[in-house]
Design an enzyme around this catalytic site. Structure first.
Site: not given
Length: 387
Positions: A10, A16, A19, A92, A216, A245, A341
């Site tokens: 990329c 940026c 990622c 992207c 998601q 949650y 996560c």
């Protein structure tokens, strides 16, 4: 995982910061993510290999860009990491490809219609952001144009031209954000074309997605994640399930297809409203949603001598709390499915669960965000008095 060996590079990656494409192969990334989980979980049980993506590119179904000017040229892109300097981005590698093309078209239309873009320093101008959401299963596309005020010069012609170039667009929404804030969306939405929302299908259930709805970002891997959660729960149709949650109730509704009854608990009133609407949409009548604190709710259940067979929790990155774990143990679920996560807070919470009488029997990772440092894991626990 299938085509992960197709490793791309990329041109924006070093500026940026969104990622890490090009810094390592996808295979190396999956191995490192497994190690991240192992660092905090291995002391409790072995960790299975990360479930990687078949094709780890263009997976984001929600795409955002900010408008600005560079040398009098209108650009759309993202902020350089740690700054408010805009990096113009035309394509992207982790965002939906159709969305990238629509953003490019809207940028050109802003120029041709001579619409002012918003300036954060002077708080003048109209066009602030663009947000695109796509139903990966239904192929429905929503374009949200975020403006600094209700006015929108040449609105009808602008919308007509955008639809002419991109007939695949299902709905176009003007979101008004007149606050001097870093938040992308304001509170007011005006449908300029279509009904102002899209729908998508996930694990056989249909979900309505509005501009600000939680959904998601990686639909394909979300299905992998939820199927693993279902396997971990091993429901037979007789169980009572608590979904803590719960957000918009996605996991709880999927569990409800195999459980006797499910209760979803969530502090955010808007999310609960969406959850109730989605349950109605899918004709699921053995689930109910409660607006409130999960710790307080489960403590009240314990005081009333109520129990649950299975507890599912999917807390934020900060993880759960020791009070929550004590409340969870007090309703004595036979099985706990923890979706995390953040491996670090997961490890801390597992220690609390072990002290509260649970043992970890299984841990596995699911890669939801390829080429980023975010790691998702599912851990299954059982009460220590069960074999």
């Amino acid at each position: 995982m299938g085509n992960a060996e197709i490793n791309k590079s990329c041109p924006y990656v070093k500026k940026c910061g969104a990622c890490h494409i090009g810094e390592r192969t996808y295979e190396e990334e999956l191995a490192q993510k497994k190690q991240q989980v192992e660092a905090y979980v291995k002391k409790y049980c072995p960790v299975a290999d990360m479930a990687g993506m078949y094709y780890p590119y263009h997976y984001r179904n929600k795409v955002h860009a900010v408008f600005g000017r560079i040398k009098d040229e209108v650009v759309a892109g993202t902020y350089e990491e740690g700054t408010h300097r805009i990096i113009p981005i035309k394509s992207c590698l982790i965002e939906d490809a159709q969305a990238s093309k629509i953003i490019e078209t809207v940028t050109d239309l802003i120029k041709s219609f001579k619409i002012w873009v918003y300036n954060e320093d002077t708080c003048r101008g109209l066009m602030r952001h663009i947000l695109i959401r796509k139903g990966m299963s239904t192929k429905q596309i929503m374009v949200v144009l975020v403006t600094a005020g209700p006015e929108f010069p040449h609105k009808k012609n602008f919308v007509a031209k955008l639809r002419e170039i991109h007939p695949e667009i299902t709905t176009i929404v003007q979101n008004i954000n007149d606050q001097n804030t870093t938040m992308v969306l304001g509170e007011k939405n005006k449908a300029l074309y279509g009904n102002g929302y899209i729908e998508d299908v996930l694990c056989g259930l249909r979900f309505r997605i509005s501009p600000s709805s939680f959904y998601q970002i990686n639909s394909a891997q979300a299905q992998v994640l939820y199927k693993k959660a279902m396997q971990a729960a091993a429901l037979t149709g007789t169980e009572t399930v608590i979904d803590a949650y719960c957000g918009i109730g996605t996991i709880g509704m999927i569990m409800a297809t195999k459980a006797k009854r499910v209760t979803g608990i969530e502090l955010n009133n808007d999310a609960v409203r969406d959850a109730k609407e989605n349950a109605k949409r899918n004709n699921i009548d053995n689930i109910r949603f409660v607006v409130g604190d999960a710790t307080e709710y489960m403590t009240s259940m314990s005081e009333n001598a109520e129990h649950a067979d299975v507890l599912v929790l999917d807390p934020p990155r900060s993880g759960s709390t020791e009070s929550f774990v004590k409340a969870a143990a007090s309703i004595a679920p036979k099985k706990i499915v923890y979706i995390s996560c953040n491996p670090e807070t997961l490890g801390r919470d597992l220690e609390w669960f072990h002290k509260a009488g649970y043992r970890t029997v299984k841990a596995e990772g699911v890669d939801m965000f390829a080429f980023t440092n975010h790691t998702e894991a599912i851990v299954t626990m059982q009460r220590k008095d069960r074999r």
